[in-house]
Design a protein around this motif. Structure first.
Motif, PDB file in Angstrom:
ATOM      1  N   GLY A  10       8.728 -14.030   0.564  1.00  0.00           N
ATOM      2  CA  GLY A  10       7.459 -13.678  -0.063  1.00  0.00           C
ATOM      3  C   GLY A  10       7.670 -12.983  -1.395  1.00  0.00           C
ATOM      4  N   LEU A  11       8.634 -12.066  -1.443  1.00  0.00           N
ATOM      5  CA  LEU A  11       8.957 -11.382  -2.699  1.00  0.00           C
ATOM      6  C   LEU A  11       9.427 -12.387  -3.746  1.00  0.00           C
ATOM      7  N   ALA A  12      10.249 -13.335  -3.336  1.00  0.00           N
ATOM      8  CA  ALA A  12      10.757 -14.342  -4.273  1.00  0.00           C
ATOM      9  C   ALA A  12       9.607 -15.178  -4.843  1.00  0.00           C
ATOM     10  N   GLY A  92       2.517 -14.748  -1.843  1.00  0.00           N
ATOM     11  CA  GLY A  92       3.846 -14.140  -1.812  1.00  0.00           C
ATOM     12  C   GLY A  92       3.778 -12.649  -1.556  1.00  0.00           C
ATOM     13  N   MET A  93       2.825 -11.967  -2.201  1.00  0.00           N
ATOM     14  CA  MET A  93       2.661 -10.534  -1.973  1.00  0.00           C
ATOM     15  C   MET A  93       2.285 -10.257  -0.517  1.00  0.00           C
ATOM     16  N   ASP A  94       1.361 -11.050   0.012  1.00  0.00           N
ATOM     17  CA  ASP A  94       0.973 -10.883   1.413  1.00  0.00           C
ATOM     18  C   ASP A  94       2.175 -11.032   2.340  1.00  0.00           C
ATOM     19  N   ARG A  95       2.965 -12.069   2.124  1.00  0.00           N
ATOM     20  CA  ARG A  95       4.139 -12.295   2.975  1.00  0.00           C
ATOM     21  C   ARG A  95       5.159 -11.159   2.813  1.00  0.00           C
ATOM     22  N   MET A  96       5.313 -10.691   1.588  1.00  0.00           N
ATOM     23  CA  MET A  96       6.262  -9.623   1.319  1.00  0.00           C
ATOM     24  C   MET A  96       5.911  -8.355   2.114  1.00  0.00           C
ATOM     25  N   ILE A  97       4.621  -8.046   2.208  1.00  0.00           N
ATOM     26  CA  ILE A  97       4.232  -6.821   2.920  1.00  0.00           C
ATOM     27  C   ILE A  97       3.954  -7.053   4.406  1.00  0.00           C
TER      28      ILE A  97
END
Length: 115
Positions: A10-12, A92-97
């Protein structure tokens, strides 16, 4: 370990989306305005958990923003590329958090974990 990989993925996606958005010199004001628009899909939960999960998941998979980006690139419609990159950055932000796709049983039950 698998969960950490999904967060890193997600960050990537977030970083790559922001990188291309910046390199194309798109409007940062528009980025900020549109960044949380996919979360409007949560209103589906006002109808039912099942419908809410369906609408949320449609707006939180990479498929539609990827189609927007590709259509924009091949048709030279920058607006589609811009929207697709903002949308991908949001996901991506959602997945990262830790926010994943929703199960129809509860908003807090996702494919990544229970939030």
């Amino acid at each position: 370990m698998n969960k950490a990989l999904l967060h890193m993925e997600g960050l990537a996606v977030l970083l790559v989306s922001v990188y291309f958005y910046a390199s194309l010199n798109f409007s940062w004001l528009l980025f900020i305005v549109l960044f949380f628009i996919p979360d409007v899909s949560m209103v589906g939960y006002g109808i039912s958990k099942k419908f809410g999960a369906l609408t949320y998941n449609i707006f939180h998979t990479y498929t539609v923003p990827t189609i927007f980006i590709l259509m924009g690139v091949f048709s030279t419609m920058e607006t589609l590329v811009m929207i697709g990159l903002i949308w991908s950055a949001h996901i991506g932000m959602d997945r990262m958090i830790g926010y994943g796709l929703k199960y129809p049983t509860s908003f807090k039950e996702t494919h990544l974990n229970r939030v």
